[in-house]
Design a protein around this motif. Structure first.
Motif, PDB file in Angstrom:
ATOM      1  N   ALA A  56       0.830  -1.210   0.000  1.00  7.93           N
ATOM      2  CA  ALA A  56       0.000   0.000   0.000  1.00  7.93           C
ATOM      3  C   ALA A  56       0.863   1.259   0.000  1.00  7.93           C
ATOM      4  CB  ALA A  56      -0.928  -0.003   1.207  1.00  7.93           C
ATOM      5  N   ALA A  57       1.969   1.227   0.755  1.00  6.12           N
ATOM      6  CA  ALA A  57       2.837   2.405   0.847  1.00  6.12           C
ATOM      7  C   ALA A  57       3.404   2.764  -0.522  1.00  6.12           C
ATOM      8  CB  ALA A  57       3.963   2.147   1.850  1.00  6.12           C
ATOM      9  N   VAL A  58       3.945   1.738  -1.211  1.00 11.30           N
ATOM     10  CA  VAL A  58       4.529   1.983  -2.546  1.00 11.30           C
ATOM     11  C   VAL A  58       3.432   2.409  -3.514  1.00 11.30           C
ATOM     12  CG1 VAL A  58       5.843   0.954  -4.433  1.00 11.30           C
ATOM     13  CG2 VAL A  58       6.301   0.236  -2.083  1.00 11.30           C
ATOM     14  N   LEU A  59       2.307   1.688  -3.424  1.00 13.20           N
ATOM     15  CA  LEU A  59       1.196   1.972  -4.345  1.00 13.20           C
ATOM     16  C   LEU A  59       0.641   3.389  -4.119  1.00 13.20           C
ATOM     17  CD1 LEU A  59      -0.511   0.661  -6.570  1.00 13.20           C
ATOM     18  CD2 LEU A  59      -2.017  -0.262  -4.800  1.00 13.20           C
ATOM     19  N   ALA A  60       0.645   3.824  -2.860  1.00 11.81           N
ATOM     20  CA  ALA A  60       0.109   5.155  -2.553  1.00 11.81           C
ATOM     21  C   ALA A  60       0.927   6.235  -3.254  1.00 11.81           C
ATOM     22  CB  ALA A  60       0.105   5.387  -1.044  1.00 11.81           C
ATOM     23  N   ILE A  61       2.251   6.128  -3.175  1.00  5.90           N
ATOM     24  CA  ILE A  61       3.099   7.136  -3.836  1.00  5.90           C
ATOM     25  C   ILE A  61       2.847   7.106  -5.341  1.00  5.90           C
ATOM     26  CG2 ILE A  61       5.480   7.858  -4.316  1.00  5.90           C
ATOM     27  CD1 ILE A  61       6.275   6.558  -1.648  1.00  5.90           C
ATOM     28  N   ALA A  62       2.809   5.869  -5.891  1.00  6.64           N
ATOM     29  CA  ALA A  62       2.621   5.730  -7.345  1.00  6.64           C
ATOM     30  C   ALA A  62       1.255   6.254  -7.768  1.00  6.64           C
ATOM     31  CB  ALA A  62       2.772   4.263  -7.746  1.00  6.64           C
ATOM     32  N   THR A  63       0.209   5.897  -7.023  1.00  2.00           N
ATOM     33  CA  THR A  63      -1.151   6.271  -7.437  1.00  2.00           C
ATOM     34  C   THR A  63      -1.387   7.770  -7.319  1.00  2.00           C
ATOM     35  OG1 THR A  63      -1.845   4.141  -6.537  1.00  2.00           O
ATOM     36  CG2 THR A  63      -3.582   5.610  -7.239  1.00  2.00           C
ATOM     37  N   VAL A  64      -0.816   8.385  -6.286  1.00  2.00           N
ATOM     38  CA  VAL A  64      -0.996   9.837  -6.141  1.00  2.00           C
ATOM     39  C   VAL A  64      -0.401  10.551  -7.364  1.00  2.00           C
ATOM     40  CG1 VAL A  64      -0.254  11.855  -4.815  1.00  2.00           C
ATOM     41  CG2 VAL A  64      -1.205   9.896  -3.637  1.00  2.00           C
ATOM     42  N   GLY A  65       0.786  10.119  -7.792  1.00  2.00           N
ATOM     43  CA  GLY A  65       1.399  10.709  -8.986  1.00  2.00           C
ATOM     44  C   GLY A  65       0.566  10.442 -10.233  1.00  2.00           C
ATOM     45  N   PHE A  66       0.093   9.209 -10.342  1.00  2.00           N
ATOM     46  CA  PHE A  66      -0.685   8.785 -11.515  1.00  2.00           C
ATOM     47  C   PHE A  66      -1.985   9.582 -11.624  1.00  2.00           C
ATOM     48  CE2 PHE A  66      -3.590   5.456 -13.413  1.00  2.00           C
ATOM     49  CZ  PHE A  66      -2.985   5.405 -14.654  1.00  2.00           C
ATOM     50  N   THR A  67      -2.686   9.701 -10.501  1.00  2.00           N
ATOM     51  CA  THR A  67      -3.985  10.388 -10.530  1.00  2.00           C
ATOM     52  C   THR A  67      -3.798  11.900 -10.697  1.00  2.00           C
ATOM     53  OG1 THR A  67      -6.197  10.248  -9.553  1.00  2.00           O
ATOM     54  CG2 THR A  67      -4.428  10.838  -8.051  1.00  2.00           C
ATOM     55  N   MET A  68      -2.673  12.428 -10.174  1.00  2.00           N
ATOM     56  CA  MET A  68      -2.371  13.852 -10.338  1.00  2.00           C
ATOM     57  C   MET A  68      -2.178  14.163 -11.831  1.00  2.00           C
ATOM     58  SD  MET A  68       0.764  15.804  -8.491  1.00  2.00           S
ATOM     59  CE  MET A  68       0.467  15.536  -6.781  1.00  2.00           C
ATOM     60  N   GLN A  69      -1.437  13.283 -12.502  1.00  2.00           N
ATOM     61  CA  GLN A  69      -1.230  13.438 -13.951  1.00  2.00           C
ATOM     62  C   GLN A  69      -2.568  13.445 -14.671  1.00  2.00           C
ATOM     63  OE1 GLN A  69       1.314  10.343 -15.566  1.00  2.00           O
ATOM     64  NE2 GLN A  69       3.134  11.331 -14.760  1.00  2.00           N
ATOM     65  N   PHE A  70      -3.412  12.478 -14.308  1.00  2.00           N
ATOM     66  CA  PHE A  70      -4.696  12.330 -14.989  1.00  2.00           C
ATOM     67  C   PHE A  70      -5.580  13.551 -14.733  1.00  2.00           C
ATOM     68  CE2 PHE A  70      -9.126  10.602 -14.879  1.00  2.00           C
ATOM     69  CZ  PHE A  70      -9.254  10.424 -16.246  1.00  2.00           C
ATOM     70  N   ALA A  71      -5.601  14.013 -13.477  1.00  2.00           N
ATOM     71  CA  ALA A  71      -6.502  15.114 -13.114  1.00  2.00           C
ATOM     72  C   ALA A  71      -6.103  16.423 -13.781  1.00  2.00           C
ATOM     73  CB  ALA A  71      -6.505  15.288 -11.599  1.00  2.00           C
ATOM     74  N   THR A 106      11.513   3.086  -7.750  1.00  2.00           N
ATOM     75  CA  THR A 106      12.739   2.681  -7.047  1.00  2.00           C
ATOM     76  C   THR A 106      12.388   1.992  -5.728  1.00  2.00           C
ATOM     77  OG1 THR A 106      13.718   4.659  -8.024  1.00  2.00           O
ATOM     78  CG2 THR A 106      15.021   3.504  -6.382  1.00  2.00           C
ATOM     79  N   ILE A 107      11.417   2.532  -5.015  1.00  2.00           N
ATOM     80  CA  ILE A 107      11.003   1.905  -3.750  1.00  2.00           C
ATOM     81  C   ILE A 107      10.345   0.546  -4.017  1.00  2.00           C
ATOM     82  CG2 ILE A 107       9.380   2.122  -1.831  1.00  2.00           C
ATOM     83  CD1 ILE A 107      10.048   5.007  -1.646  1.00  2.00           C
ATOM     84  N   PHE A 108       9.586   0.485  -5.100  1.00  2.00           N
ATOM     85  CA  PHE A 108       8.959  -0.791  -5.504  1.00  2.00           C
ATOM     86  C   PHE A 108      10.044  -1.861  -5.687  1.00  2.00           C
ATOM     87  CE2 PHE A 108       8.104  -3.354  -9.374  1.00  2.00           C
ATOM     88  CZ  PHE A 108       7.024  -4.103  -8.938  1.00  2.00           C
ATOM     89  N   ALA A 109      11.124  -1.475  -6.389  1.00  2.00           N
ATOM     90  CA  ALA A 109      12.214  -2.423  -6.639  1.00  2.00           C
ATOM     91  C   ALA A 109      12.928  -2.794  -5.342  1.00  2.00           C
ATOM     92  CB  ALA A 109      13.196  -1.808  -7.638  1.00  2.00           C
ATOM     93  N   LEU A 110      13.125  -1.815  -4.483  1.00  2.00           N
ATOM     94  CA  LEU A 110      13.773  -2.089  -3.182  1.00  2.00           C
ATOM     95  C   LEU A 110      12.902  -3.028  -2.342  1.00  2.00           C
ATOM     96  CD1 LEU A 110      15.032   1.464  -2.176  1.00  2.00           C
ATOM     97  CD2 LEU A 110      16.435  -0.603  -2.063  1.00  2.00           C
ATOM     98  N   ASN A 111      11.612  -2.773  -2.334  1.00  2.00           N
ATOM     99  CA  ASN A 111      10.678  -3.550  -1.516  1.00  2.00           C
ATOM    100  C   ASN A 111      10.503  -4.969  -2.056  1.00  2.00           C
ATOM    101  OD1 ASN A 111       8.679  -3.840   0.571  1.00  2.00           O
ATOM    102  ND2 ASN A 111       7.120  -3.688  -1.021  1.00  2.00           N
ATOM    103  N   THR A 112      10.504  -5.088  -3.400  1.00  2.00           N
ATOM    104  CA  THR A 112      10.303  -6.409  -4.017  1.00  2.00           C
ATOM    105  C   THR A 112      11.505  -7.323  -3.768  1.00  2.00           C
ATOM    106  OG1 THR A 112       9.098  -5.258  -5.731  1.00  2.00           O
ATOM    107  CG2 THR A 112       9.615  -7.525  -6.188  1.00  2.00           C
ATOM    108  N   GLY A 113      12.674  -6.728  -3.681  1.00  2.00           N
ATOM    109  CA  GLY A 113      13.888  -7.528  -3.497  1.00  2.00           C
ATOM    110  C   GLY A 113      14.558  -7.786  -4.823  1.00  2.00           C
ATOM    111  N   VAL A 114      13.949  -8.621  -5.665  1.00  2.00           N
ATOM    112  CA  VAL A 114      14.508  -8.849  -7.007  1.00  2.00           C
ATOM    113  C   VAL A 114      13.519  -8.325  -8.038  1.00  2.00           C
ATOM    114  CG1 VAL A 114      15.948 -10.845  -6.419  1.00  2.00           C
ATOM    115  CG2 VAL A 114      13.550 -11.179  -7.063  1.00  2.00           C
ATOM    116  N   PHE A 115      14.080  -7.826  -9.129  1.00  2.00           N
ATOM    117  CA  PHE A 115      13.212  -7.273 -10.177  1.00  2.00           C
ATOM    118  C   PHE A 115      13.903  -7.371 -11.523  1.00  2.00           C
ATOM    119  CE2 PHE A 115      15.397  -3.156 -10.775  1.00  2.00           C
ATOM    120  CZ  PHE A 115      16.189  -3.128  -9.633  1.00  2.00           C
ATOM    121  N   GLU A 116      13.087  -7.239 -12.566  1.00  2.00           N
ATOM    122  CA  GLU A 116      13.636  -7.224 -13.934  1.00  2.00           C
ATOM    123  C   GLU A 116      12.846  -6.234 -14.770  1.00  2.00           C
ATOM    124  OE1 GLU A 116      12.099  -9.414 -16.725  1.00  2.00           O
ATOM    125  OE2 GLU A 116      10.308  -9.636 -15.492  1.00  2.00           O
TER     126      GLU A 116
END
Lengths: 248, 286
Positions: free
Chosen positions: B11-26, B201-211
């Protein structure tokens, strides 16, 4: 009325103006002049191009031919934000406030061009003029009644102390008493204090009562114009807009 | 309770992402489906610096800068020219989808298809309210809290924030009030892009491994969170992100974690069917 709310007017002129959307002219060859201390009203049936005319004067709709000027300055096709800096306050017919913003925030946006330290004082001045807004500063504009909303819309443009007021059907959807008060007390009052007022109004009788000059628009052109007392004697005008026999 | 902990992190990572996403849209009226690709590109830039010895938390700055600049550039050179041509909004959505594919698979072509991970210590573990959270997770939660408070401060108390909300509500009226809406829109892309880069970046840190394709389905989570809260409603986005984050992680305790996005998609469909303007939105938003 506080004199500082609006400034001494400037002449707003449209000369041979054609304007519309996607290159298609809705108004054609229109000449209008609004002068300081006077109310010039534009009446006409629905779809005659009244709103398009006002929008083209304030930069919202592109001018396709002709010119718009403030005093001697040509402002044809100036961007709306530039027109605002020249002292022109525009109240559209609908969507005239920012619904998700509070009343205070709407006024702050109205004063966006002011120096920051002047905004609070200016809000106070507007609230002196519209005291009812004082009680609802934290209320969202979308929750206001029609009359309150229109007061806010007027208050928003007064934040910049405009010298020219361009008002598109300010009494639309208002109760008759509120509409009369708005027209006779406030709008006529601005002109009496030296501002230039250009007004589109559906209620022809009410418009004539406060106007110094009236233009009748039909099919995008000025089909008739004159002083209200002369128009009230014109049988065609009376039949079309006043719904009765001409006064003699 | 451990699912709740995971849910809180998502939720924490998603909150940062969604606020940016919805701000762009609005504010800009663009449904930027390339958001996930900018997120993962930002994560890889941060990872690049981390790989070369920089502290993972300091590399966040580079993720933020890349997200901000790339988002601004995508709007300036891709979306704006299409919008100026007055094409149907669906055209810009399709363009965004194209940008997303180019961004994601272009990145994959550069970095390859393998998984990578940040070199960062998770720190000691804390037992809080029945949840076990690492030091790293607490830092992520703290960053999220600070960012959301800053966004609230920006929107509610600054001239720019009020101009952004006014532009979002009625761009023409904002212009008639003297607001230079094009400048506001450009600034919005920079700010929302910064949030996108930080979230990636936080998503990648939180996930551990990413591609390179790790954030490809993230757009479903973003859309679900945005529509749950109300399109164009930053506070709704915070609420939507919390709900979707918790719902997907708690559901993962009962069904396969692979179906997390499916849960988000079901929420999205439900909202679109019964309340398309979201919990915080109004019918006019719709």
């Amino acid at each position: 009325m506080s004199v500082e709310l609006s400034q001494a007017g400037q002449v707003l002129t449209a000369t041979n103006l054609s304007a519309g959307y996607d290159g298609r002219a809705i108004v054609q060859g229109v000449n209008v002049e609004a002068t300081p201390g006077k109310v010039v009203s534009i009446v006409g049936p629905n779809g005659s191009g009244k709103s398009t005319l006002l929008k083209s004067l304030v930069g919202v709709v592109p001018v396709l031919a002709g010119t718009v000027a403030i005093g001697s300055r040509d402002i044809t096709n100036f961007a709306p934000e530039k027109v605002a800096t020249l002292g022109v306050g525009y109240v559209p017919q609908i969507d005239d406030v920012f619904p998700p913003l509070t009343v205070k925030e709407n006024l702050e946006i109205g004063g966006f061009l002011l120096p920051r330290h002047d905004v609070a004082g200016r809000i106070e001045a507007v609230l002196e003029f519209f005291p009812r807004l004082k009680e609802m500063l934290t209320r969202k504009a979308g929750k206001l009644s029609g009359g309150e909303r229109k007061m806010l819309a007027m208050g928003r443009v007064l934040m910049l102390a405009p010298s020219v007021l361009v008002l598109d059907e300010p009494t639309a959807n208002l109760a008759p008493m509120v509409a009369t008060q708005l027209l006779e007390e406030y709008i006529r009052g601005f002109a009496d204090h030296g501002s230039t007022v250009l007004l589109v109004e559906q209620r022809a009788k009410a418009a004539l009562r406060i106007s110094d000059w009236t233009c009748v628009l039909g099919g995008g052109r000025v089909v008739l114009e004159g002083a209200p007392k002369d128009l009230e004697r014109d049988p065609v005008f009376v039949e079309s807009f006043l719904g009765g026999a001409a006064r003699h | 309770m451990s699912s709740f902990g995971f849910g809180l992190m998502t939720a924490a990572v998603l909150a940062i992402a969604t606020v940016g996403f919805t701000m762009q849209f609005a504010v800009t009226n663009v449904l930027n489906l390339a958001y996930g690709s900018v997120m993962i590109n930002s994560a890889f830039v941060a990872y690049y610096f981390n790989k070369h010895g920089m502290n993972a938390w300091i590399t966040l700055i580079f993720g933020v800068i890349l997200g901000s600049v790339v988002s601004w550039a995508i709007n300036k050179f891709v979306f704006t020219p299409f919008q100026r041509r007055n094409l149907a909004p669906i055209t810009v959505v399709i363009v965004a989808l194209g940008v997303d594919l180019i961004g994601t698979f272009g990145l994959q072509a550069i970095v390859g298809g393998g998984y990578v991970s940040f070199s960062v210590s998770p720190g000691r573990e804390f037992h809080i309210l029945g949840m076990f959270l690492s030091g790293m997770q607490l830092i992520i939660l703290a960053i999220c809290a600070v960012v959301l408070i800053l966004v609230h401060w920006l929107l509610k108390y600054t001239r720019l924030g009020k101009a952004m909300r006014a532009t979002s509500a009625n761009a023409n009226l904002a212009r008639n009030s003297g607001v230079k809406t094009q400048r506001v829109i450009s600034t919005t892309w920079l700010i929302s892009g910064a949030l996108c880069g930080l979230a990636g970046t936080i998503f990648a840190l939180n996930t551990g491994v990413f591609e390179a394709t790790s954030a490809q389905l993230y757009i479903v989570m973003l859309l679900a969170a945005m529509f749950l809260g109300g399109p164009g409603e930053p506070y709704g986005a915070m609420f939507g992100a919390l709900t979707i984050g918790l719902a997907t992680e708690i559901s993962a305790a009962y069904i396969s974690p692979q179906y997390k996005e499916v849960v988000a998609f079901v929420v999205l469909l439900g909202m679109l069917t019964f309340r398309p303007y979201g919990i915080f939105g109004s019918e006019k938003t719709n």
